[in-house]
Design a protein around this motif. Structure first.
Motif, PDB file in Angstrom:
ATOM      1  N   VAL A 261     -27.677  50.783  93.378  1.00 15.55           N
ATOM      2  CA  VAL A 261     -27.167  50.951  91.976  1.00 15.55           C
ATOM      3  C   VAL A 261     -27.072  49.693  91.158  1.00 15.55           C
ATOM      4  O   VAL A 261     -27.601  49.738  89.853  1.00 15.55           O
ATOM      5  CB  VAL A 261     -25.750  51.654  91.875  1.00 15.55           C
ATOM      6  CG1 VAL A 261     -25.112  51.657  90.660  1.00 15.55           C
ATOM      7  CG2 VAL A 261     -25.815  52.973  92.730  1.00 15.55           C
ATOM      8  N   THR A 262     -26.618  48.502  91.665  1.00 13.98           N
ATOM      9  CA  THR A 262     -26.697  47.194  90.699  1.00 13.98           C
ATOM     10  C   THR A 262     -28.056  46.639  90.657  1.00 13.98           C
ATOM     11  O   THR A 262     -27.972  45.368  90.067  1.00 13.98           O
ATOM     12  CB  THR A 262     -25.563  46.353  91.462  1.00 13.98           C
ATOM     13  OG1 THR A 262     -25.662  46.073  92.588  1.00 13.98           O
ATOM     14  CG2 THR A 262     -24.063  47.042  91.241  1.00 13.98           C
ATOM     15  N   GLY A 263     -28.930  47.210  91.228  1.00 10.49           N
ATOM     16  CA  GLY A 263     -30.498  46.503  91.091  1.00 10.49           C
ATOM     17  C   GLY A 263     -30.652  45.303  92.194  1.00 10.49           C
ATOM     18  O   GLY A 263     -31.497  44.488  91.498  1.00 10.49           O
ATOM     19  N   ASP A 264     -29.883  45.223  93.041  1.00  6.45           N
ATOM     20  CA  ASP A 264     -30.266  43.913  93.898  1.00  6.45           C
ATOM     21  C   ASP A 264     -31.569  44.180  94.487  1.00  6.45           C
ATOM     22  O   ASP A 264     -32.196  45.131  94.803  1.00  6.45           O
ATOM     23  CB  ASP A 264     -29.325  44.022  95.339  1.00  6.45           C
ATOM     24  CG  ASP A 264     -29.546  43.068  96.356  1.00  6.45           C
ATOM     25  OD1 ASP A 264     -28.971  42.198  96.183  1.00  6.45           O
ATOM     26  OD2 ASP A 264     -30.392  43.597  97.265  1.00  6.45           O
ATOM     27  N   ASP A 265     -32.477  43.050  94.194  1.00  6.56           N
ATOM     28  CA  ASP A 265     -33.666  42.837  94.468  1.00  6.56           C
ATOM     29  C   ASP A 265     -34.083  43.476  95.970  1.00  6.56           C
ATOM     30  O   ASP A 265     -35.065  44.084  95.927  1.00  6.56           O
ATOM     31  CB  ASP A 265     -34.146  41.353  94.191  1.00  6.56           C
ATOM     32  CG  ASP A 265     -34.388  40.925  93.051  1.00  6.56           C
ATOM     33  OD1 ASP A 265     -34.187  41.931  92.103  1.00  6.56           O
ATOM     34  OD2 ASP A 265     -34.282  39.624  92.479  1.00  6.56           O
ATOM     35  N   LEU A 266     -33.551  42.977  96.991  1.00 11.42           N
ATOM     36  CA  LEU A 266     -33.794  43.038  98.332  1.00 11.42           C
ATOM     37  C   LEU A 266     -33.607  44.645  98.481  1.00 11.42           C
ATOM     38  O   LEU A 266     -34.506  45.438  99.098  1.00 11.42           O
ATOM     39  CB  LEU A 266     -32.922  42.366  99.376  1.00 11.42           C
ATOM     40  CG  LEU A 266     -33.372  42.783 100.793  1.00 11.42           C
ATOM     41  CD1 LEU A 266     -34.812  42.452 100.916  1.00 11.42           C
ATOM     42  CD2 LEU A 266     -32.413  41.750 101.724  1.00 11.42           C
ATOM     43  N   ALA A 267     -32.262  45.400  97.986  1.00 10.23           N
ATOM     44  CA  ALA A 267     -32.313  46.955  97.908  1.00 10.23           C
ATOM     45  C   ALA A 267     -33.452  47.498  97.623  1.00 10.23           C
ATOM     46  O   ALA A 267     -33.834  48.448  97.896  1.00 10.23           O
ATOM     47  CB  ALA A 267     -30.908  47.112  97.763  1.00 10.23           C
ATOM     48  N   LYS A 268     -33.839  47.050  96.069  1.00 12.71           N
ATOM     49  CA  LYS A 268     -34.788  47.708  95.495  1.00 12.71           C
ATOM     50  C   LYS A 268     -36.182  47.904  95.921  1.00 12.71           C
ATOM     51  O   LYS A 268     -36.913  48.900  96.151  1.00 12.71           O
ATOM     52  CB  LYS A 268     -35.001  47.096  93.988  1.00 12.71           C
ATOM     53  CG  LYS A 268     -33.951  47.500  93.037  1.00 12.71           C
ATOM     54  CD  LYS A 268     -34.481  47.280  91.661  1.00 12.71           C
ATOM     55  CE  LYS A 268     -34.905  45.861  91.284  1.00 12.71           C
ATOM     56  NZ  LYS A 268     -35.065  45.533  90.020  1.00 12.71           N
ATOM     57  N   GLU A 269     -36.306  46.574  96.605  1.00 15.05           N
ATOM     58  CA  GLU A 269     -37.627  46.501  97.477  1.00 15.05           C
ATOM     59  C   GLU A 269     -37.810  47.409  98.437  1.00 15.05           C
ATOM     60  O   GLU A 269     -38.702  48.015  98.953  1.00 15.05           O
ATOM     61  CB  GLU A 269     -37.651  44.991  97.925  1.00 15.05           C
ATOM     62  CG  GLU A 269     -39.160  44.537  98.366  1.00 15.05           C
ATOM     63  CD  GLU A 269     -39.101  43.089  98.634  1.00 15.05           C
ATOM     64  OE1 GLU A 269     -39.140  42.777  99.947  1.00 15.05           O
ATOM     65  OE2 GLU A 269     -38.469  42.365  97.890  1.00 15.05           O
ATOM     66  N   LYS A 270     -36.613  47.617  99.323  1.00 19.39           N
ATOM     67  CA  LYS A 270     -36.630  48.574 100.535  1.00 19.39           C
ATOM     68  C   LYS A 270     -36.527  49.915 100.232  1.00 19.39           C
ATOM     69  O   LYS A 270     -37.164  50.876 100.882  1.00 19.39           O
ATOM     70  CB  LYS A 270     -35.099  48.472 101.060  1.00 19.39           C
ATOM     71  CG  LYS A 270     -35.224  47.047 102.133  1.00 19.39           C
ATOM     72  CD  LYS A 270     -33.949  47.045 102.792  1.00 19.39           C
ATOM     73  CE  LYS A 270     -33.962  46.089 103.954  1.00 19.39           C
ATOM     74  NZ  LYS A 270     -32.954  45.983 104.995  1.00 19.39           N
ATOM     75  N   VAL A 271     -36.220  50.416  98.829  1.00 17.65           N
ATOM     76  CA  VAL A 271     -36.276  51.809  98.355  1.00 17.65           C
ATOM     77  C   VAL A 271     -37.566  52.169  97.789  1.00 17.65           C
ATOM     78  O   VAL A 271     -38.020  53.233  97.824  1.00 17.65           O
ATOM     79  CB  VAL A 271     -34.763  51.825  97.683  1.00 17.65           C
ATOM     80  CG1 VAL A 271     -35.034  53.063  96.884  1.00 17.65           C
ATOM     81  CG2 VAL A 271     -33.734  52.118  98.694  1.00 17.65           C
ATOM     82  N   GLN A 272     -37.821  51.442  96.723  1.00 13.59           N
ATOM     83  CA  GLN A 272     -39.089  51.618  95.866  1.00 13.59           C
ATOM     84  C   GLN A 272     -40.214  52.104  96.490  1.00 13.59           C
ATOM     85  O   GLN A 272     -40.770  51.331  97.447  1.00 13.59           O
ATOM     86  CB  GLN A 272     -39.166  50.603  94.751  1.00 13.59           C
ATOM     87  CG  GLN A 272     -38.261  50.554  93.782  1.00 13.59           C
ATOM     88  CD  GLN A 272     -38.320  49.171  92.955  1.00 13.59           C
ATOM     89  OE1 GLN A 272     -38.918  48.280  93.122  1.00 13.59           O
ATOM     90  NE2 GLN A 272     -37.500  49.252  91.699  1.00 13.59           N
ATOM     91  N   GLY A 273     -40.614  53.403  96.169  1.00 16.53           N
ATOM     92  CA  GLY A 273     -41.842  53.883  96.921  1.00 16.53           C
ATOM     93  C   GLY A 273     -41.873  54.165  98.292  1.00 16.53           C
ATOM     94  O   GLY A 273     -42.732  54.536  98.890  1.00 16.53           O
TER      95      GLY A 273
END
Ligand code: SF4
Length: 136
Positions: A45-57
């Motif tokens: 939710v807060t846009g953490d880079d690592l979390a985004k990378e794990k989730v996107q696509g």
């Protein structure tokens, strides 16, 4: 092979939120540790880079406590591919009359429901892994 992300909501103070988190941990730590992993929803939710990378696509399964679907919406908004959205409130329909516990601790029945729910979700993880492999 990319692990399926199993992401629970953050329902603090509600038994359904606790069940969502315990179910996700049971899947990712015990039942399908090599094919699934969890990601902290707050980081998504807060846009953490690592979390985004794990989730996107990536293929994701969300587990929400209630119909507000906080995890499913946040993961989709971040670009995750939500292959299945589970809700504890739906799961409880198979266990009418049972007392699962409170926002801070589960009863024996509550743990049993979590175990069954986690087994069901781990089968879904296996299905998604196969689909992803078949699709290259
Ligand atoms: S889905 Fe429901 S229980 Fe979970 S964080 Fe949102 S409002 Fe709370």
């Amino acid at each position: 092979m990319s692990k399926v992300k199993v992401i629970p909501c953050s329902g603090i103070g509600k038994v359904f939120g606790l069940m969502a988190r315990e179910t996700a941990l049971c899947v990712t730590n015990q039942l399908a540790p090599y094919t699934s992993e969890t990601v902290c929803l707050a980081h998504v939710v807060t846009g953490d880079d690592l979390a985004k990378e794990k989730v996107q696509g990536r293929s994701c399964i969300t587990i929400d406590g209630c119909p507000a679907l906080c995890a499913a919406k946040s993961v989709a908004d971040t670009g995750g591919i939500v292959k299945e959205k589970y809700r504890v409130v739906d799961e409880m329909r198979h266990h009418r009359g049972k007392n699962a516990g409170t926002g801070t601790s589960l009863t024996e029945d509550g743990w049993q429901i979590v175990d069954e729910f986690a087994s069901k979700i781990s089968l879904k993880v296996a299905e998604i892994i196969k689909e992803d492999e078949d699709n290259g």
